[in-house]
Scaffold this active site. Structure first.
Site, PDB file in Angstrom:
ATOM      1  N   PHE A   1       0.853  -1.195   0.000  1.00 25.79           N
ATOM      2  CA  PHE A   1       0.000   0.000   0.000  1.00 25.79           C
ATOM      3  C   PHE A   1       0.890   1.247   0.000  1.00 25.79           C
ATOM      4  O   PHE A   1       1.843   1.335   0.779  1.00 25.79           O
ATOM      5  CB  PHE A   1      -0.852  -0.035   1.270  1.00 25.79           C
ATOM      6  CG  PHE A   1      -1.832   1.089   1.416  1.00 25.79           C
ATOM      7  CD1 PHE A   1      -3.067   1.041   0.796  1.00 25.79           C
ATOM      8  CD2 PHE A   1      -1.523   2.181   2.212  1.00 25.79           C
ATOM      9  CE1 PHE A   1      -3.985   2.077   0.960  1.00 25.79           C
ATOM     10  CE2 PHE A   1      -2.444   3.212   2.379  1.00 25.79           C
ATOM     11  CZ  PHE A   1      -3.667   3.159   1.757  1.00 25.79           C
TER      12      PHE A   1
ATOM     13  N   ASN B   1      -3.562   1.744  10.737  1.00 22.18           N
ATOM     14  CA  ASN B   1      -4.308   2.121   9.539  1.00 22.18           C
ATOM     15  C   ASN B   1      -4.654   0.806   8.855  1.00 22.18           C
ATOM     16  O   ASN B   1      -3.936   0.348   7.967  1.00 22.18           O
ATOM     17  CB  ASN B   1      -3.461   3.017   8.631  1.00 22.18           C
ATOM     18  CG  ASN B   1      -4.177   3.366   7.340  1.00 22.18           C
ATOM     19  OD1 ASN B   1      -5.394   3.181   7.233  1.00 22.18           O
ATOM     20  ND2 ASN B   1      -3.444   3.848   6.352  1.00 22.18           N
ATOM     21  N   PRO B   2      -5.727   0.150   9.300  1.00 23.26           N
ATOM     22  CA  PRO B   2      -6.053  -1.183   8.784  1.00 23.26           C
ATOM     23  C   PRO B   2      -6.823  -1.073   7.462  1.00 23.26           C
ATOM     24  O   PRO B   2      -7.230   0.028   7.070  1.00 23.26           O
ATOM     25  CB  PRO B   2      -6.976  -1.732   9.881  1.00 23.26           C
ATOM     26  CG  PRO B   2      -7.701  -0.513  10.368  1.00 23.26           C
ATOM     27  CD  PRO B   2      -6.733   0.637  10.245  1.00 23.26           C
TER      28      PRO B   2
END
Ligand SMILES: C[S@@+](CC[C@H](N)C(=O)[O-])C[C@H]1O[C@@H](n2cnc3c(N)ncnc32)[C@H](O)[C@@H]1O
Length: 284
Positions: free
Chosen positions: A93, A189-190
């Site tokens: 990510f 920050n899942p």
């Protein structure tokens, strides 16, 4: 070809492809191809410098790839986050500027604590953990990431920055069993996107890993709820959880946390654009 003309042409091509900031990306890609910084590229444009044939071909190639909406950071191999230059690419990510709000909130909660214990659950490239380790060198920072591909980027970033983070690969839901009840701050920050909210930007939809995006369950909050449950086990009484969420989850995530009975003082914080972004909760 003049550098200025090449950048103008690239800007047009990227704008036609729907790239959100075509001028900035055209300059960043040329800086990457030439191995220069942005200031040097801008000076070269103003001074009327030329791009040689090899440079021109390499620039055309990378601009064409950006026009297919490959993320800028995948092409340059780096993302800037909270003063760090992080290695990123396919399989991890790309850290977002809005997540820096979470870093600042965590730093405020760490203020006044000596050698605090901090955990980053779902660390991806290691962005949040490394940002906190940089700003608080006395902190004992741990981080966990499920994806082996993402974990490789985090390990690279750890080695490149030389910062001290205890990096592990595995599920956040079972992470750091030796630290139950002793952690001061848990940040996360899942993945949190609900199934019906498929991202509009091609850079996100086609290039960020699915494991990083979709949180599971109808509201996208299955993984965040599980990560929060683990945080409740890890934190000492009075310890703080800071969790990022989608702007549409500014009341649902706080409500989900409050409903567990694990937390007191559950409140939500906005990002720099004024959108709900981070839930803060104190282990009650
Ligand atoms: C939205 S990304 C955030 C990455 C990083 N914290 C950041 O802000 O740039 C979510 C990350 O959680 C990871 N992940 C998903 N489920 C996980 C789990 N159960 N345990 C640990 N990591 C998980 C994904 O692989 C991805 O790297």
């Amino acid at each position: 070809m003049r550098i200025d003309a090449a950048v103008r042409e690239a800007t047009k091509e990227l704008a036609a492809a729907g790239v959100p900031s075509p001028g900035a990306d055209a300059e960043a890609l040329l800086a990457h191809v030439l191995g220069h910084d942005l200031g040097e590229v801008r000076r070269a444009r103003v001074l009327g410098r030329d791009l040689d044939e090899v440079g021109e071909a390499a620039y055309r190639d990378v601009v064409a790839r950006r026009a297919t909406r490959v993320p800028l950071q995948h092409l340059t191999g780096t993302a800037h986050f909270a003063g760090l230059e992080l290695a990123v690419g396919p399989g991890v990510f790309v850290p977002r500027p809005e997540t820096e709000v979470l870093v600042e909130l965590a730093l405020a909660d760490l203020d006044g604590l000596t050698e605090p214990a901090v955990l980053d659950l779902c660390t991806g490239s290691g962005a949040i953990a490394l940002a906190l380790a940089r700003r608080r060198p006395d902190a004992r920072v741990g981080a966990v990431e499920l994806s082996p591909e993402a974990q490789v980027y985090a390990a690279t970033n750890l080695a490149r920055t030389g910062l001290a983070v205890d990096l592990r690969q595995g599920r956040a839901q079972d992470a750091f069993p030796e630290l139950l009840g002793v952690v001061d701050v848990v940040v996360s920050n899942p993945p949190y996107i609900p199934p019906g909210m498929v991202p509009v930007d091609l850079e996100v939809r086609e290039h960020d890993p699915e494991l990083a995006l979709y949180g599971g369950g109808e509201d996208g909050l299955d993984v965040p709820r599980e990560v929060a449950a683990r945080a409740a086990q890890l934190l000492r009484p009075g310890g703080v959880l800071l969790m990022e969420h989608a702007d549409a989850q500014g009341s649902t995530l706080p409500a989900a946390l409050a409903a567990t009975g694990d937390w007191s003082q559950v409140e939500d914080h906005v990002d720099l654009a004024g959108l709900p972004r981070v839930t803060r909760a104190v282990r009650g």
